[in-house]
Design a protein around this motif. Structure first.
Motif, short mmCIF file in Angstrom:
data_model
loop_
_atom_site.label_atom_id
_atom_site.label_comp_id
_atom_site.label_asym_id
_atom_site.label_seq_id
_atom_site.Cartn_x
_atom_site.Cartn_y
_atom_site.Cartn_z
N VAL A 151 60.09 149.14 -90.47
CA VAL A 151 61.13 149.87 -89.74
C VAL A 151 60.54 151.12 -89.10
N ARG A 152 60.56 151.17 -87.76
CA ARG A 152 60.14 152.33 -86.97
C ARG A 152 58.75 152.83 -87.33
N ALA A 156 58.04 149.99 -94.82
CA ALA A 156 57.72 148.56 -94.91
C ALA A 156 58.23 148.02 -96.24
N SER A 157 58.76 146.80 -96.20
CA SER A 157 59.28 146.22 -97.45
C SER A 157 59.07 144.71 -97.46
N ASP A 158 58.76 144.19 -98.65
CA ASP A 158 58.76 142.75 -98.93
C ASP A 158 59.54 142.57 -100.22
#
Length: 366
Positions: A151-152, A156-158
């Protein structure tokens, strides 16, 4: 299933040293089977170089052939310098997509110290390190590949995914495997060790709870637990305690490399990735492009993977000729690496890939 007169093997050579070690494995497989017509090998493209040339790393034609084959045999995938715009390696899609699309939920990595190999753990002798890591292969953090978020440029995500079905079947397979083995080298006990991080995360506490439930069906096999951080210590300090270790996808990826380092390195580490209908076989190492084409890659992991493939096919189809051939490959490798003159560079020797493969084939012919 009943024995077949002919088995179709889909072969994907891959990238880097992949073609070299794949050819070595194929030579050993053919030498182990006196019936030349029993296996039909068909070659198909996939990998990082293919992506560079065509923009596609895993053609649908190759997938269909792998799906329909009796087994899949592979060299190595991916090249670190070949990356997609998101920074990931498209060359890895071959193995990853096979796992998810064919539901190859069990990643089986034997960790065995062979005679002739000096362990990095110098006080352990051949026979004293002999366990199997059973890694859940379709869930965990790796299930998020291609689906994570950035995002922007700031966040960061998982997301890790652990299901009851996925956990039950991998743990059950671990107990069945332990039943078929001779127990841990230290004490002969048939033992399944559940490796998790249950003290911190609910998902791993759930994994552990389901493991306890499955264990009730196997009173003859001991259930043991280890947290992932402690396990990295235990595999160095007391590897002889372990028989079968079952764990989540990413944890299994990490500790299987650690385990391989204690028995000679990644070049000694075969892998079977199997589901209810399909089996995929390759060494655990990568494509090692820095040594590709020099003739010095260690082919033993791929040769041993060929033995795992024959054993899996033989047990699946009740074909004793294949089971015997798989066992003969394991014995031939054990015989060859007793000779210091036939050790590859990663084991401190100077033998070439071809010399090692020639010796294995000669041992199989004897």
């Amino acid at each position: 299933m009943t024995p077949k007169t002919r088995y179709e093997i889909a072969v994907v050579h891959g990238d880097g040293i992949g073609p070299e070690v794949c050819e070595a494995g194929l030579r050993a497989i053919k030498a182990a089977l006196p019936d030349e017509g029993k296996l039909a090998f068909r070659e198909y493209p996939a990998g990082a170089r293919l992506w560079q040339e065509t923009g596609v790393s895993f053609p649908e034609e190759t997938f269909n052939a792998c799906r329909d084959a009796d087994a899949i045999f592979h060299g190595a995938a991916g090249l670190p310098e070949v990356t997609a715009p998101d920074g990931t390696e498209p060359g890895l899609d071959f193995g990853l997509q096979l796992r998810f699309r064919l539901d190859l939920y069990a990643n089986i990595r034997p960790i065995k110290l062979h005679p002739g190999v000096t362990s990095a753990l110098r006080h352990f002798e051949p026979g004293e390190i002999d366990y199997v890591i059973l890694r859940e292969n379709t869930e965990g953090f790796y299930a998020a590949r291609g689906g994570g978020n950035v995002v922007r440029g700031e966040i960061a995500s998982d997301t890790s995914i652990i299901t009851r079905k996925g956990t039950e079947r991998i743990v059950r397979k671990a107990f069945e495997l332990a039943r078929s083995r001779n127990g841990a080298p230290r004490d002969g006990r048939k033992r399944v060790t559940c490796c998790d991080k249950a003290n911190v995360l609910r998902s791993y506490a759930f994994f552990r709870r389901v493991a306890r439930e499955v264990a009730e069906d196997y009173p003859d096999v001991e259930l043991d637990f280890a947290l992932i951080d402690a396990m990295t210590v235990h595999l160095v300090k007391r590897p002889d305690f372990y028989d079968v270790i079952v764990t989540e996808n990413m944890f299994g990826d990490i500790i299987s490399d650690l385990g391989a380092a204690t028995v000679g390195g990644m070049g000694m580490s075969p892998t079977a990735e199997v589901g209810d209908d399909n089996g995929f076989f390759q060494a655990a190492h990568g494509s090692a492009p820095d040594i590709a084409g020099r003739g010095i890659a260690n082919p033993i992991g791929t040769i041993l993977s060929g033995g795992l493939m024959l054993t899996w096919l033989g047990e699946r189809h009740r074909d004793n000729a294949l089971i015997d051939a798989g066992a003969r490959i394991d014995r031939a490798v054990g015989k060859v690496i007793r000779d210091p003159g036939l050790l590859p560079g990663d084991l401190g020797g100077t033998a070439t890939s071809v010399a090692i493969t020639d010796a294995v084939c000669e041992a199989l012919a004897g």
